[in-house]
Design an enzyme around this catalytic site. Structure first.
Site, short mmCIF file in Angstrom:
data_model
loop_
_atom_site.label_atom_id
_atom_site.label_comp_id
_atom_site.label_asym_id
_atom_site.label_seq_id
_atom_site.Cartn_x
_atom_site.Cartn_y
_atom_site.Cartn_z
N HIS C 75 0.84 -1.20 0.00
CA HIS C 75 0.00 0.00 0.00
C HIS C 75 0.88 1.26 0.00
O HIS C 75 0.68 2.15 -0.82
CB HIS C 75 -0.92 0.01 1.22
CG HIS C 75 -1.58 1.33 1.47
ND1 HIS C 75 -2.60 1.81 0.67
CD2 HIS C 75 -1.35 2.29 2.40
CE1 HIS C 75 -2.97 3.00 1.11
NE2 HIS C 75 -2.22 3.32 2.16
N ASP C 104 6.52 20.20 -27.81
CA ASP C 104 6.70 18.91 -27.13
C ASP C 104 7.75 19.12 -26.06
O ASP C 104 8.19 20.25 -25.82
CB ASP C 104 7.14 17.81 -28.12
CG ASP C 104 6.66 16.42 -27.63
OD1 ASP C 104 6.71 16.18 -26.42
OD2 ASP C 104 6.24 15.61 -28.46
N TRP C 139 7.23 0.12 3.57
CA TRP C 139 7.63 0.86 2.37
C TRP C 139 9.00 1.50 2.58
O TRP C 139 9.71 1.82 1.63
CB TRP C 139 6.59 1.91 2.00
CG TRP C 139 6.78 3.25 2.65
CD1 TRP C 139 6.35 3.60 3.87
CD2 TRP C 139 7.46 4.38 2.12
NE1 TRP C 139 6.71 4.89 4.15
CE2 TRP C 139 7.39 5.40 3.09
CE3 TRP C 139 8.11 4.65 0.90
CZ2 TRP C 139 7.95 6.66 2.89
CZ3 TRP C 139 8.67 5.89 0.71
CH2 TRP C 139 8.59 6.89 1.69
N SER C 168 12.98 5.42 -14.30
CA SER C 168 11.88 6.14 -14.95
C SER C 168 11.74 7.56 -14.41
O SER C 168 11.68 8.53 -15.17
CB SER C 168 10.58 5.36 -14.73
OG SER C 168 9.48 6.20 -14.85
N SER C 169 11.72 7.69 -13.07
CA SER C 169 11.53 9.02 -12.49
C SER C 169 12.66 9.95 -12.86
O SER C 169 12.45 11.13 -13.17
CB SER C 169 11.47 8.93 -10.96
OG SER C 169 10.50 8.03 -10.57
N HIS C 252 13.20 12.42 2.48
CA HIS C 252 12.60 13.70 2.77
C HIS C 252 12.48 14.62 1.56
O HIS C 252 11.42 15.20 1.35
CB HIS C 252 13.19 14.42 3.97
CG HIS C 252 12.13 15.33 4.53
ND1 HIS C 252 11.19 14.91 5.43
CD2 HIS C 252 11.77 16.59 4.19
CE1 HIS C 252 10.32 15.86 5.64
NE2 HIS C 252 10.65 16.90 4.91
N GLU C 254 11.92 13.48 -1.18
CA GLU C 254 10.79 12.81 -1.81
C GLU C 254 9.45 13.37 -1.32
O GLU C 254 8.50 13.52 -2.09
CB GLU C 254 10.87 11.30 -1.53
CG GLU C 254 9.62 10.49 -1.90
CD GLU C 254 9.45 10.30 -3.39
OE1 GLU C 254 10.38 10.65 -4.14
OE2 GLU C 254 8.39 9.79 -3.80
N TYR C 256 8.82 16.33 -0.57
CA TYR C 256 8.56 17.55 -1.33
C TYR C 256 8.35 17.27 -2.80
O TYR C 256 7.66 18.01 -3.49
CB TYR C 256 9.67 18.57 -1.07
CG TYR C 256 9.63 18.98 0.38
CD1 TYR C 256 8.59 19.80 0.82
CD2 TYR C 256 10.49 18.46 1.31
CE1 TYR C 256 8.46 20.12 2.15
CE2 TYR C 256 10.37 18.77 2.66
CZ TYR C 256 9.36 19.59 3.08
OH TYR C 256 9.22 19.89 4.39
N SER C 267 -1.72 26.53 -6.99
CA SER C 267 -1.36 27.90 -7.31
C SER C 267 -1.87 28.33 -8.68
O SER C 267 -1.90 29.53 -8.99
CB SER C 267 0.16 28.09 -7.25
OG SER C 267 0.66 27.69 -6.01
N HIS C 301 15.10 14.09 10.94
CA HIS C 301 13.95 14.20 11.85
C HIS C 301 13.06 12.96 11.78
O HIS C 301 12.17 12.80 12.59
CB HIS C 301 13.17 15.51 11.61
CG HIS C 301 12.39 15.56 10.34
ND1 HIS C 301 12.16 16.73 9.66
CD2 HIS C 301 11.77 14.62 9.62
CE1 HIS C 301 11.45 16.49 8.59
NE2 HIS C 301 11.19 15.23 8.53
N HIS C 302 13.33 12.10 10.79
CA HIS C 302 12.64 10.81 10.78
C HIS C 302 13.32 9.85 11.74
O HIS C 302 12.86 8.73 11.92
CB HIS C 302 12.66 10.21 9.37
CG HIS C 302 11.91 11.02 8.37
ND1 HIS C 302 10.60 10.80 8.05
CD2 HIS C 302 12.28 12.08 7.61
CE1 HIS C 302 10.20 11.67 7.15
NE2 HIS C 302 11.20 12.47 6.86
N THR C 327 6.77 27.18 3.94
CA THR C 327 5.50 26.49 3.73
C THR C 327 4.35 27.37 4.20
O THR C 327 3.34 27.52 3.50
CB THR C 327 5.48 25.15 4.49
OG1 THR C 327 6.74 24.51 4.27
CG2 THR C 327 4.37 24.27 4.01
N LYS C 330 3.57 30.18 1.82
CA LYS C 330 2.74 29.79 0.68
C LYS C 330 1.27 29.77 1.07
O LYS C 330 0.40 30.25 0.32
CB LYS C 330 3.14 28.39 0.21
CG LYS C 330 4.38 28.40 -0.61
CD LYS C 330 4.58 27.05 -1.24
CE LYS C 330 5.63 27.16 -2.30
NZ LYS C 330 5.29 26.53 -3.54
N ARG C 449 1.83 2.05 15.27
CA ARG C 449 1.56 1.73 13.85
C ARG C 449 2.20 0.39 13.52
O ARG C 449 2.94 -0.18 14.33
CB ARG C 449 2.08 2.85 12.96
CG ARG C 449 3.57 3.08 13.09
CD ARG C 449 4.00 4.37 12.41
NE ARG C 449 4.06 4.22 10.97
CZ ARG C 449 4.95 4.87 10.18
NH1 ARG C 449 5.83 5.70 10.72
NH2 ARG C 449 4.95 4.72 8.89
#
Lengths: 101, 209, 625
Positions: C75, C104, C139, C168-169, C252, C254, C256, C267, C301-302, C327, C330, C449
């Site tokens: 998931h 293109d 994950w 790919s990314s 991290h 990621e 963002y 926006s 911080h993780h 943040t 914004k 969790r």
């Protein structure tokens, strides 16, 4: 906005410049290896070798990869990635207390 | 004109917002990205090299003379690479090919040295499974070697294709050589970093070892 | 060499299935991305429903502990790598070239390669369901749970699938980096670019720099599993924490990568429906860049409870609190954009408003985690699960749906049904808050969790039951969207070229756009280029009639005939197949078959690359049409 391609590029250095750079690179490499073997320089080994290797790095990037003569956007991109990489290395070494070993 | 475009189909000058070529910009972005790839591998090596529980340790296996020679080979290959580009830009395809092949040969020589070095290490009992130093060392230098190998194939392909389609290394298409060159020089500067950080700046031998 | 190109001659047609398979048109690739991502959204959603069913009551028996771990892992992996990222990529593809006035992307075939590699990587990951069971290590794949002794072959599929998805990314990110820098219409300076383009640029830079770190982390894991190295095995002296550093060094940025595109979409949507320019454009751009930059400096911080020491924890706590500033800036700018606007309450705006509200909640709980003592309490509880679902679902998914309602008419030429859209919004908002809101309470009450069940005496049963009901309401909201989608495809209201009275260049061309996008490349004179153009036309209709900038004139079709677009190509598909086969081959046993299949894959990829580089830029005109 419609610059001609390569409009920013100043003329590339000549073959003589390239050979001169290669000579400097060779000399610096010899110096590095010499410093490695000289017992008296042990205490200053780390800063000396880092400095010399940074010199070689910069020479290749500036002259052989033409960053010195090319558009500054290329420099910005590459230096951005380079600083992040250096940051990752230094941060991980600090976090694993492996900076001084 | 369309047929003229093999190997990157950009015989005609592109119009771009910055005046910079797409492929060249892509290559620089790729190199920025590859900095992080090698940065992470180098960090892995530096973090792990002092953590091995069993030998062989770095100072027991490294041969500085051999590696210095290899470093010299890659530096010289950068010189021949840039001379190849200069020749192609002047329109001298023959010397362009000669310098490109010289670059590829220097790369092959470097790889042969690396093969010899790896083999020596294996004889002295160091494999990727032996200890953390071995695992990190072979992974870092192995991926560098893989980059060199890819570079050798790339340069050789340019030479071979140019024999069938000479325009691919005409001055107008010198970008084909320039971009391969950027990649090649990058592989060289990675070795400059590895040579210093891995070989010359070894950790002090374990106490009593 | 001619032999190689002769085998698969450059195709010329746009029709039928092969037209889609060989397409290099950014709009079609965007649609492929979008549809695939939506299918995976349903897959990941069903996985989530199964998890919620298991947790609905104490001592649940719907899933075994093993199946729970597997579905939880899939998931998370699916929602991040196969839903939010490709759904964002769908918008990059469809919208970016239109917004910057290009025909293109910079590398059309590389773009097709990105999609096919993504699809094959996703299939490789899901093949684990058929062979040996899916991955079960979460994950985040924390070492040394992922080492051979503790986990089955599912982790091999996970690692290799993610490596392939990474290719790919990265390929897509390189492409959009170059496209945005290099293919802007004349006059579109950086500070005239629409916000979505800016956020895509920052996202792309984050991707190309952050992904290699994960690539290395996963390579080390792969070597541990396949070749017997000990990068993450404490028994050999290794520190498994290294994996956590690599994972979050990527992970991290990621975060963002997942949220910035949604911020970009919002926006665009807010000013359009508030009938006002974006408040403080410059500041929103700069704060996006600052977020991208700071995103690199907060990863630990993780890991506050790992024991990095007070110095490291203090540094990362400070940088994490710092990132709340851009943040917050914004959010204030979005609210100021709405302030005093003539709000057009369309479904797209509903989702954008939902995004702001839900993202604020998720952002606030994020700031709470920045404090180390607070985080120590909340680490590994459902409070964290609530937090990241509020930013990734309440944030990214709501933002992406705002984009779907906003750009669907541009892609298909038809409007989505407003009523069904608003129904979906309310169902989703209520279901979402019922599902994830109570997780805050459960987390503070101490529910950990990643557990597959809990006892009745814990007292967690009630809120868990509520959450499961909420999850099914979300499922119903997605069904409402599907109904809306298929209904509107066939009988939706004709959109016309500019249904929202938009501001950006994509609204200046017909819907759906012709394959060359712009008959005449527009010239940009200001921010909100199309809006300004419309103002000028209103002010002096006669004066500008002659100097049209590629607007929706009937003569467009004729104008398009002289435009050369890159022809479709088979090679991206061939290379992607080779890459996937190479990765998949590593999973085959015994050794001989492993080497054979991997080498076959490598060979196909190499042949593909040669065919690719030697193929002419376009099918020769005599064969075409």
């Amino acid at each position: 906005m419609s610059h001609r391609p390569e409009a920013h590029e100043r003329p590339h250095p000549t073959a003589m410049t390239y050979i001169a750079v290669a000579s400097v690179l060779t000399v610096v490499t010899v110096l590095e290896v010499a410093i490695y073997y000289i017992e008296a320089l042990r205490p200053a080994l780390v800063p000396l070798l880092l400095l010399l290797s940074a010199t070689k790095f910069a020479l290749v990037v500036m002259f052989y990869m033409h960053l010195k003569f090319d558009h500054k956007l290329f420099s910005a991109l590459f230096v951005g990635g380079l600083w992040l990489a250096i940051g990752v290395i230094v941060a991980l070494l600090a976090l694993f207390q492996a900076l001084i070993r | 004109m369309q047929q003229a475009g093999a190997l990157g189909h950009s015989a005609e000058a592109e119009h771009t917002s910055t005046g910079l070529n797409h492929r060249k910009l892509l290559m620089w972005a790729f190199l920025a990205s590859d900095c992080l790839f090698f940065g992470s591998l180098i960090a892995t090596y530096l973090v792990n090299r002092g953590r091995s529980l069993v030998g062989p340790y770095p100072h027991e296996v490294f041969s500085i003379p051999l590696t210095s020679y290899s470093a010299f080979l890659l530096l010289m290959s950068s010189l021949t690479m840039v001379l190849a580009l200069a020749a192609v830009q002047r329109g001298n395809a023959k010397w362009g090919r000669v310098w490109l092949l010289a670059t590829a040969l220097l790369g092959i020589h470097f790889l042969a040295n690396q093969g010899y070095e790896f083999n020596q290490f294996a004889h002295e009992g160091l494999t990727p499974r032996t200890n953390l130093f071995g695992a990190s060392f072979f992974t870092l230098t192995g991926f560098h070697g893989a980059h060199v190998t890819l570079g050798v194939f790339w340069l050789t392909s340019i030479v071979v294709i140019s024999l069938f389609r000479p325009h691919t290394i005409s001055p107008k298409n010198s970008l084909n050589v320039e971009i391969a060159g950027l990649y090649w020089h990058f592989v060289d500067i990675v070795w400059i970093a590895i040579f210093t950080l891995v070989y010359l700046l070894q950790p002090a031998p374990p106490v009593g070892g | 060499m001619a032999m190689i190109t002769g085998v698969l001659r450059r195709p010329t047609g746009y029709a039928g299935v092969w037209g889609w398979v060989t397409t290099v048109d950014h709009k079609r690739i965007g649609v492929l991305y979008g549809v695939s991502a939506f299918v995976f959204l349903l897959v990941g959603g069903i996985e989530a429903l199964l998890l919620r069913l298991q947790l609905a009551s104490p001592n649940g028996t719907v899933l075994s502990a093993e199946a729970y771990n597997q579905l939880m892992t899939m998931h998370g992996t699916t929602m991040i790598f196969l839903v939010v990222m490709p759904l964002s990529a769908a918008f990059f593809n469809v919208v970016i070239p239109l917004m910057i006035g290009a025909r293109d992307v910079a590398f059309p075939r590389l773009n097709a390669l990105s999609y096919w590699v993504f699809l094959f990587g996703a299939l490789l990951l899901h093949m684990s369901f058929l062979v040996g069971g899916p991955p079960d290590a979460g994950w985040f794949g924390y070492a040394n749970l992922t080492e051979r002794p503790f986990s089955g072959s599912g982790v091999d599929f996970w690692v290799l699938g993610l490596q392939v998805l990474g290719i790919s990314s990265m390929a897509a990110a390189f492409n959009f980096l170059v496209t945005i820098i290099n293919m802007r219409a004349p006059g579109m300076t950086l500070m005239r670019m629409p916000l979505f383009v800016w956020m895509t640029l920052v996202t792309s830079f984050l991707l190309v720099t952050a992904f290699p770190v994960l690539t290395v982390g996963m390579l080390l894991l792969l070597f541990d599993r396949l070749f017997g190295t000990h990068f993450y095995a404490p028994v050999a002296g290794a520190d498994p924490i290294l994996w956590q550093h690599f994972f979050w060094l990527f992970g991290h940025p990621e975060v963002y990568i997942l949220i910035l595109p949604a911020m970009g979409i919002v926006s665009e949507v807010l000013p359009t429906f508030a009938r006002k320019p974006l408040f403080g454009y410059n500041v929103v751009v700069y704060s996006g860049i600052v977020i991208g930059f700071l995103g690199w400096m907060v990863w630990s911080h993780h890991m506050f409870t790992v024991g990095l020491g007070p110095v490291a924890n203090a540094i990362f706590a400070s940088t994490t609190m710092l990132i709340a500033i851009p943040t917050g800036v914004k959010i204030f700018n979005w609210i100021a954009t709405l302030w005093g606007g003539a709000l057009q309450m369309k479904a797209s705006l509903y989702f954008a408003l939902g995004f702001i509200a839900m993202f604020i909640i998720g952002g606030l709980s994020g700031v709470m985690h920045a404090s180390v003592p607070v985080d120590t309490q909340q680490q590994d509880t459902y409070f964290v699960v609530a937090h990241f679902h509020y930013v990734l679902f309440g944030g990214s998914i709501f933002g992406l749906f705002a984009g779907i309602y906003y750009w669907f008419p541009k892609i298909t030429g038809r409007l989505l049904h407003e009523g069904l859209g608003k129904l979906q919004f309310w169902l989703m908002l209520i279901g979402f808050n019922l599902t994830f809101g109570p997780m805050h309470f459960l987390g503070v009450a101490g529910m950990p969790r990643r557990i597959y069940t809990y006892g009745a005496e814990s007292g967690w049963g009630f809120w868990n039951a509520v959450e499961t009901v909420g999850a099914f309401i979300i499922a119903v909201s997605l069904l409402a969207f599907l109904a809306n989608f298929f209904r509107s495809l066939r009988q939706g209201e004709e959109a016309g070229s500019d249904p929202w009275d938009g501001r950006t260049l994509e609204w200046s061309i017909p819907s759906p756009p012709p394959h060359y996008n712009f008959a005449t490349i527009p010239t940009v004179h200001s921010r909100d280029a199309w809006w300004e153009e419309k103002q000028r036309r209103r002010a002096a209709p006669a004066a500008v009639a002659g100097a049209s900038n590629g607007g929706a004139q009937p003569s467009q079709e004729e104008a398009g005939h002289g435009i050369h677009m890159p022809s479709p190509s088979y090679w991206p598909l061939v290379v992607a197949f080779g890459v996937a086969l190479l990765a998949g081959g590593l999973l085959v046993n015994p050794l001989l078959a492993k080497v054979a299949v991997a080498m076959a894959g490598g060979l196909i990829a190499v042949i593909g690359i040669f065919g690719w580089s030697l193929e002419p830029a376009a099918a020769s005109p005599t064969h075409g049409q």
